[in-house]
Write an enzyme that holds these catalytic residues in place. Structure first.
Site, PDB file in Angstrom:
ATOM      1  N   GLU A   1      -6.491  -0.417   2.216  1.00  0.00           N
ATOM      2  CA  GLU A   1      -7.181  -1.622   1.751  1.00  0.00           C
ATOM      3  C   GLU A   1      -6.144  -2.737   1.648  1.00  0.00           C
ATOM      4  O   GLU A   1      -5.161  -2.613   0.916  1.00  0.00           O
ATOM      5  CB  GLU A   1      -7.799  -1.379   0.371  1.00  0.00           C
ATOM      6  CG  GLU A   1      -8.372  -2.627  -0.274  1.00  0.00           C
ATOM      7  CD  GLU A   1      -8.803  -2.402  -1.721  1.00  0.00           C
ATOM      8  OE1 GLU A   1      -8.845  -3.396  -2.465  1.00  0.00           O
ATOM      9  OE2 GLU A   1      -9.065  -1.248  -2.109  1.00  0.00           O
TER      10      GLU A   1
ATOM     11  N   HIS B   1      -8.395   5.545  -0.225  1.00  0.00           N
ATOM     12  CA  HIS B   1      -7.592   4.481   0.369  1.00  0.00           C
ATOM     13  C   HIS B   1      -6.361   4.204  -0.477  1.00  0.00           C
ATOM     14  O   HIS B   1      -6.290   4.607  -1.629  1.00  0.00           O
ATOM     15  CB  HIS B   1      -8.402   3.201   0.566  1.00  0.00           C
ATOM     16  CG  HIS B   1      -8.905   2.584  -0.697  1.00  0.00           C
ATOM     17  ND1 HIS B   1     -10.187   2.763  -1.154  1.00  0.00           N
ATOM     18  CD2 HIS B   1      -8.306   1.783  -1.613  1.00  0.00           C
ATOM     19  CE1 HIS B   1     -10.350   2.106  -2.283  1.00  0.00           C
ATOM     20  NE2 HIS B   1      -9.213   1.494  -2.590  1.00  0.00           N
TER      21      HIS B   1
ATOM     22  N   HIS C   1       6.611   4.411   0.812  1.00  0.00           N
ATOM     23  CA  HIS C   1       6.115   4.114   2.154  1.00  0.00           C
ATOM     24  C   HIS C   1       4.770   4.789   2.378  1.00  0.00           C
ATOM     25  O   HIS C   1       4.353   5.646   1.616  1.00  0.00           O
ATOM     26  CB  HIS C   1       7.115   4.590   3.223  1.00  0.00           C
ATOM     27  CG  HIS C   1       7.360   6.067   3.196  1.00  0.00           C
ATOM     28  ND1 HIS C   1       8.360   6.640   2.455  1.00  0.00           N
ATOM     29  CD2 HIS C   1       6.709   7.098   3.787  1.00  0.00           C
ATOM     30  CE1 HIS C   1       8.333   7.955   2.609  1.00  0.00           C
ATOM     31  NE2 HIS C   1       7.340   8.262   3.412  1.00  0.00           N
TER      32      HIS C   1
ATOM     33  N   GLU D   1       6.388   4.967   7.573  1.00  0.00           N
ATOM     34  CA  GLU D   1       7.161   6.027   8.214  1.00  0.00           C
ATOM     35  C   GLU D   1       6.348   6.600   9.365  1.00  0.00           C
ATOM     36  O   GLU D   1       5.156   6.856   9.228  1.00  0.00           O
ATOM     37  CB  GLU D   1       7.468   7.129   7.200  1.00  0.00           C
ATOM     38  CG  GLU D   1       8.297   8.267   7.768  1.00  0.00           C
ATOM     39  CD  GLU D   1       8.586   9.346   6.732  1.00  0.00           C
ATOM     40  OE1 GLU D   1       9.614  10.005   6.867  1.00  0.00           O
ATOM     41  OE2 GLU D   1       7.777   9.513   5.786  1.00  0.00           O
TER      42      GLU D   1
END
Length: 130
Positions: free
Chosen positions: A56, A5, A74, A122
């Site tokens: 998360e 994550h 990003h 993005e």
């Protein structure tokens, strides 16, 4: 090894959950409050954590905003059609910060969206040339 994550600190968990689930179409996979630490963790994604990387969202109860810094870039999401994804995101109240179109110095079609805390996401076509 695999990526599990990416963690983002958010100022308003309800707004962030609405953005990631209602605007970007992710699922809330799990959420847990930690009263002794005064924070909540919520995990969102497009599939189970066992098979997919997820995001998360960390909400510290006593913090309403963060300075993003210049090191963050990003998160990238692949979408079937960048133009249609932007239409849908805009219709659901999302903020497009870079309209869909070709990459400035390349051929891939992309766009950028901003979450409630200012994090950039993005959107990329599956037919990337770069």
């Amino acid at each position: 090894m695999r990526i599990l994550h990416t963690m983002l600190r958010v100022g308003d968990l309800d707004k962030s959950l609405a953005f990631y689930t209602e605007v970007l179409g992710m699922q809330l996979l799990r959420r847990k409050d930690y009263p002794e630490g005064k924070f909540t963790l919520a995990f969102v994604g497009y599939g189970s954590e066992a098979e997919n990387a997820v995001i998360e969202l960390t909400h510290n109860w006593d913090t309403t905003s963060y300075v993003l810094g210049d090191g963050y870039g990003h998160i990238a999401l692949e979408v079937p059609d960048v133009y249609k994804a932007c239409e849908d995101i805009r219709a659901r109240g999302g903020k497009i910060t870079r309209e869909p179109g070709p990459m400035m110095h390349g051929n891939s079609i992309l766009a950028f969206v901003e979450d409630p805390d200012g994090y950039k996401i993005e959107l990329l076509s599956p037919k990337r040339a770069d």
